[in-house]
Write a protein that holds these residues in place. Structure first.
Motif, PDB file in Angstrom:
ATOM      1  N   SER A  45      -3.334   9.550   4.538  1.00 26.87           N
ATOM      2  CA  SER A  45      -2.182   9.041   3.799  1.00 26.87           C
ATOM      3  C   SER A  45      -1.219  10.167   3.493  1.00 26.87           C
ATOM      4  N   ASN A 102       5.134   5.838  -0.010  1.00 27.04           N
ATOM      5  CA  ASN A 102       3.850   5.817   0.686  1.00 27.04           C
ATOM      6  C   ASN A 102       4.078   5.621   2.181  1.00 27.04           C
ATOM      7  N   LEU A 103       3.739   6.621   2.956  1.00 20.18           N
ATOM      8  CA  LEU A 103       3.906   6.557   4.404  1.00 20.18           C
ATOM      9  C   LEU A 103       2.593   6.130   5.062  1.00 20.18           C
ATOM     10  N   LYS A 104       2.694   5.299   6.088  1.00 20.98           N
ATOM     11  CA  LYS A 104       1.518   4.792   6.768  1.00 20.98           C
ATOM     12  C   LYS A 104       1.218   5.619   8.014  1.00 20.98           C
ATOM     13  N   ASP A 147       4.370   5.709  10.392  1.00 17.97           N
ATOM     14  CA  ASP A 147       5.370   6.568   9.769  1.00 17.97           C
ATOM     15  C   ASP A 147       5.144   8.056  10.002  1.00 17.97           C
ATOM     16  N   PHE A 148       3.892   8.456  10.189  1.00 15.37           N
ATOM     17  CA  PHE A 148       3.614   9.875  10.391  1.00 15.37           C
ATOM     18  C   PHE A 148       2.302  10.050  11.150  1.00 15.37           C
TER      19      PHE A 148
END
Length: 220
Positions: free
Chosen positions: A98, A109-111, A115-116
Motif C-alpha cells: 500500500s 490511498n493508492l492501489k 496506481d503504483f
C-alpha cells in the motif's frame, strides 16, 4: 532457491546437431537454417516462456542438454552439464502493498498495480517506509558535465524523493544538452535509484509519463 544454469555457451546450439569430432567441420556447419530452427523451438509455447523456477525453465535446460549431447560436447562440471547457482525471486504481495500519502488531514490511498508499483533489491521479508517526508527533486540527477544538479541545496536524508522520468534533454533538439531525445544513463531508473541512495534518501518515487518513458504504464 537455486537455479540451474548451463555451463556450456548457448551459442553452441548454432552448430548442426550431427555429432562431429572435427572442430572445423562443426564450426562450418553453422547456418541460417539451424539458427532459425533453434530459435523457433525455444520461442515456442512448448517452453512456456522459459521463466526461471518454472516448468518452462526445466524444459529449456533439458532441451539444451540434449542438443549438447547430440553435438558430442562433454559436460563442463564433472559429469554434469549444469551448475547450481543461488538465486532469489522477490515478489510483492498485492494484499500487503500500500501507499498512503497524507497532506494535513487528508489521505490519498493508492492501489498497488493500478496506481503504483514498488520494488526493492534487499532480500528481506518486508520493506516499510513510514512517516517519510516527500521532497520533489526534479529529474533526480547530478550531471556535472551538463552543469546540472537537482539535489543542490536539498537535504533528503531519510526522506522520500519524488522525481520525473527520463532526463532534461528529452524534447530538446539540442543533442549537446544531455543527448536531446536520446536518453542518457541519467534518465534510467537504475541511475535515479543509485543517486537517491547516495543522497541518503529512504525511498524514491519516479513519476511515470507515457511520452517521456516511451511506453505506457501497463509496461511498468
Amino acid at each position: 532457491m537455486k537455479n540451474t544454469i548451463l555451463i556450456a555457451a548457448v551459442v553452441s546450439l548454432l552448430f548442426s546437431c550431427e555429432q562431429s569430432n572435427n572442430y572445423e567441420e562443426t564450426y562450418n556447419s553453422i547456418g541460417e537454417k539451424g539458427i532459425k530452427r533453434h530459435i523457433a523451438k525455444l520461442a515456442s509455447d512448448e517452453f512456456l516462456g522459459r521463466k526461471p523456477f518454472t516448468e518452462g525453465e526445466t524444459k529449456t535446460i533439458n532441451y539444451l542438454k540434449s542438443e549438447f549431447e547430440k553435438l558430442g560436447l562433454v559436460p563442463g562440471n564433472g559429469d554434469s552439464y549444469f551448475q547450481e547457482v543461488p538465486m532469489v525471486e522477490l515478489s510483492a504481495s498485492v494484499k500487503d502493498s500500500s501507499m498512503i500519502i497524507t497532506e494535513g488531514d487528508e489521505d490519498i490511498n493508492l492501489k498497488y498495480y493500478n496506481d503504483f508499483l514498488a520494488l526493492t533489491r534487499r532480500v528481506v521479508d518486508s520493506v516499510e517506509v513510514i512517516n517519510s517526508e516527500m521532497v520533489f527533486v526534479g529529474y533526480g540527477i547530478i550531471a556535472p558535465e551538463y552543469n546540472w544538479n537537482d539535489y543542490e541545496g536539498l537535504d533528503v536524508k531519510g526522506k522520500t524523493v519524488v522525481m520525473l522520468i527520463n532526463d532534461p534533454g528529452f524534447g530538446k533538439e539540442d543533442k549537446s544538452f544531455f543527448k536531446g531525445n536520446e536518453m542518457t544513463y541519467y534518465g534510467r531508473w537504475t541511475y535515479k535509484y543509485e543517486e537517491a541512495a547516495r543522497q541518503g534518501a529512504a525511498a524514491a518515487i519516479i513519476i511515470h509519463e507515457t511520452t517521456h518513458a516511451s511506453y505506457p504504464f501497463e509496461v511498468v
